[in-house]
Design an enzyme around this catalytic site. Structure first.
Site, PDB file in Angstrom:
ATOM      1  CD  GLN A  65      -2.803  -1.143   2.456  1.00  0.00           C
ATOM      2  OE1 GLN A  65      -2.294  -0.791   3.525  1.00  0.00           O
ATOM      3  NE2 GLN A  65      -4.038  -1.615   2.364  1.00  0.00           N
ATOM      4  CD  GLN A  66       4.820   1.604   3.853  1.00  0.00           C
ATOM      5  OE1 GLN A  66       5.969   1.923   3.577  1.00  0.00           O
ATOM      6  NE2 GLN A  66       4.515   0.954   4.964  1.00  0.00           N
ATOM      7  CB  CYS A  67       4.572   0.561  -3.715  1.00  0.00           C
ATOM      8  SG  CYS A  67       5.918  -0.139  -2.733  1.00  0.00           S
ATOM      9  CB  THR A  68       2.892   5.228  -6.491  1.00  0.00           C
ATOM     10  OG1 THR A  68       3.029   6.161  -5.422  1.00  0.00           O
ATOM     11  CG2 THR A  68       1.919   5.780  -7.518  1.00  0.00           C
TER      12      THR A  68
END
Length: 631
Positions: free
Chosen positions: A491-494
């Protein structure tokens, strides 16, 4: 260095011997004894006349000399030519001078043209600059070498002393001076008939050539070899005796070549498609890019392609090993370096003329409380970001999180700067321009002290008296808070479809170019494609929308407009006036207590009133109209 220029078969060209003196420094160039050099070369001509070398190779009468200094690092050159010419004493006098076609009969002119063209095409004579023109009584013309002069006289032919004349004005060129000196010394003639032979596109042109008569009278000393006459010949530059300077930077220097090549596409675009395009305003605009990720890299490259030359990139992250494939300014060699620094280095490699600066700094964000011991550092970052916004014309908001866009939005609204937001979903994107700030209508900055937040209705219009366009936060009913807490690694990665960032960036930079070309700039109305309200846009780059939203999965794009909200946490008059009154204290409070923004702008009351609103659903009937409830 001895030079010889064997340029054959072209108009007025033949081999000329010369010497090049190149110095290592400009001081050395200026220290050259030009008088002595000229005397030395004149002595060579004088000796060649007396020892008979002219008959062997008449080109020695055309000696030249050049002194030079080459600044190779700057591709600039300083040079000065000299064409030594012996000074007849007294000077020769031209008695008559006319076009050759006027002096000769038609038969003589045709024969001379044929003879000259044949002379030029024969390998043994094509480079001989001085020759004899022998005209027989039957008008037949032949060209012969200088050594055949006595034989021509014995035949009773009329003889003209011919030479290739590089001059293109209606009087003889400089080779005639040494030629007359040679004729006077060699044969003692006092009257000389000469032909200034000229060509057009490699063929004899008797209408351009000249035939004249010169009168020569020299002192007895000329008969002796021991007395070398004076000479002249240093080239005159714009009427003065001074060297020439030339810069080949635009043709040789990689940076200059890059600038010229980069500007060529824009100039052609202006010339062929968009004649009203103002290129100078693009190159002078200062752009601040917040976020050096996928969008930031693409926007920076496209800015350069559009002619923007002043770019600042701000980011606090480092290049990860997963970045280079998606973020076009990085390679694997950049991994571990700060993105802002690596991105600027890459921009300079791509286009050396760009004025790029990289700033490593984190943007203070609401919902990310600051420990007391770090408050001073965060306040310094806020102050630095404020200064950056003030000294730039356009700010791109391209960061990963919603809350990181709040402070730049506030600063742009307060300073009335052009702000453009671009954001990505998995397969969708949004590009929007922020409207003018709420206080842009107030021309007198001193009046701000008498304003209050109660005049928010007035602040919804801009200086043009029209409804103000909204910012990124105008449609939100919640304040920006920490959106990164409790997120898993994925979720932290675009995550976005490949190519989506390129499309989005293209729209973002094109939107900026349109704003700058519009006469209203930041106050320009929102326009729609094929709208009855916008029959013909005045902008040379087409319509100027407020928001562009697109979807790759649907292969679609729409333009929308969103007007300013009086409860916006980013651009309402409430927060702008609060910021201008309290400054960084207000920012720090918003960072540490994000709900403060909701309370101050009235969002808290709005949410309470929405929660207390009870909607009564009636029992449905067979009537289709009863399925619709007006709220």
């Amino acid at each position: 260095m001895n030079l010889q220029c064997p340029l054959l078969g072209n108009r007025n060209r033949c081999p000329v011997p010369g010497i090049l003196y190149n110095t290592n420094t400009l001081e050395g160039f200026n220290a050259i004894d030009r008088v002595s050099l000229l005397e030395t070369e004149a002595k060579k001509i004088w000796d060649d006349i007396h020892n008979g070398k002219v008959e062997e190779s008449s080109s020695v009468l055309l000696r030249f000399m050049v002194i030079s200094f080459a600044e190779l690092k700057k591709w600039s050159f300083c040079y000065w030519f000299a064409f030594p010419a012996l000074m007849l004493d007294p000077a020769a006098r031209v008695v008559s001078l006319r076009s050759a076609s006027q002096c000769l009969s038609l038969e003589q002119a045709e024969s001379l043209s044929s003879a000259c063209n044949e002379w030029r095409n024969t390998s043994s004579t094509t480079g001989v600059p001085f020759f004899l023109v022998c005209i027989a009584s039957d008008s037949h013309v032949t060209l012969r070498h200088l050594a055949d002069w006595e034989a021509c006289m014995d035949d009773g032919q009329k003889v003209l002393f011919g030479f290739y004349d590089p001059c293109n004005v209606p009087y003889p060129g400089w080779p005639l001076r040494n030629y007359l000196a040679y004729i006077c010394i060699r044969w003692g003639l006092e009257k000389v008939h000469f032909l200034c032979y000229r060509e057009t596109r490699g063929f004899a042109d008797l209408g351009f050539s000249l035939i004249g008569e010169a009168s020569i009278s020299v002192s007895p000393e000329w008969k002796t070899r021991d007395c070398t006459p004076k000479a002249v010949g240093w080239e005159v530059n714009k009427g003065n005796a001074k060297p020439n300077f030339i810069s080949l930077a635009k043709a040789m220097d990689p940076t200059s070549l890059a600038i010229s090549s980069a500007d060529l596409n824009l100039k052609l675009m202006k010339w062929r498609a968009v004649p009203d395009l103002n290129l100078s305003i693009l190159s002078a605009t200062r752009c601040l890019i917040l976020g050096a990720g996928t969008l930031g890299c693409e926007v920076a490259r496209l800015l350069m392609a559009w002619g923007f030359r002043k770019i600042t990139m701000l980011d606090s992250g480092k290049v990860a090993i997963s970045n280079p494939l998606r973020q076009s300014l990085y390679t694997l060699d950049d991994c571990g370096e700060f993105k802002a620094i690596a991105a600027v280095r890459s921009l300079n490699r791509i286009f050396p003329a760009v004025e790029a600066e990289g700033i490593v700094m984190a943007i203070p964000m609401p919902g990310h409380p600051v420990p007391e011991q770090e408050e001073q550092s965060v306040l310094e970052d806020c102050k630095r970001l404020h200064d950056l916004v003030e000294c730039h014309d356009v700010i791109f908001l391209l960061t990963d999180t919603r809350e990181s866009r709040w402070l730049p939005t506030l600063l742009c609204s307060s300073a009335n700067k052009i702000a453009i937001t671009a954001a990505l979903g998995f397969e969708s994107f949004v590009v929007m321009r922020h409207g003018a700030g709420p206080l842009s209508m107030i021309k007198d900055s001193g009046a701000l002290s008498s304003l209050s937040a109660e005049m928010h209705n007035l602040s919804l219009t801009n200086r043009m008296g029209k409804q103000r366009l909204g910012c990124y936060f105008c449609n939100d009913v919640v304040a920006p808070v920490d959106s990164t807490a409790n997120r898993t690694l994925d979720q932290q990665c675009t995550v976005a479809l490949p190519g989506l960032a390129s499309i989005t960036s293209g729209y973002a930079v094109k939107l900026l170019a349109g704003i700058l070309q519009d006469r209203l700039g930041i106050f320009a109305d929102a326009e729609f494609a094929n709208s009855a309200n916008n029959p013909s846009s005045e902008n040379c780059l087409g319509i100027l929308p407020h928001q562009i939203r697109g979807s790759l999965s649907q292969m679609s794009m729409i333009t929308l407009v969103g007007h300013a909200s009086s409860s916006c946490t980013g651009c309402s008059s409430t927060v702008i006036l609060e910021y201008q009154k309290r400054g960084l204290d207000f920012v720090l409070q918003a960072i540490n207590t994000p709900m403060y923004l909701e309370d101050r702008t009235g969002l808290t009351e709005l949410k309470k009133s929405a929660d207390s609103f009870n909607l009564d659903w009636e029992v449905g009937t067979d009537d289709a109209e009863d399925d619709c409830v007006e709220i």
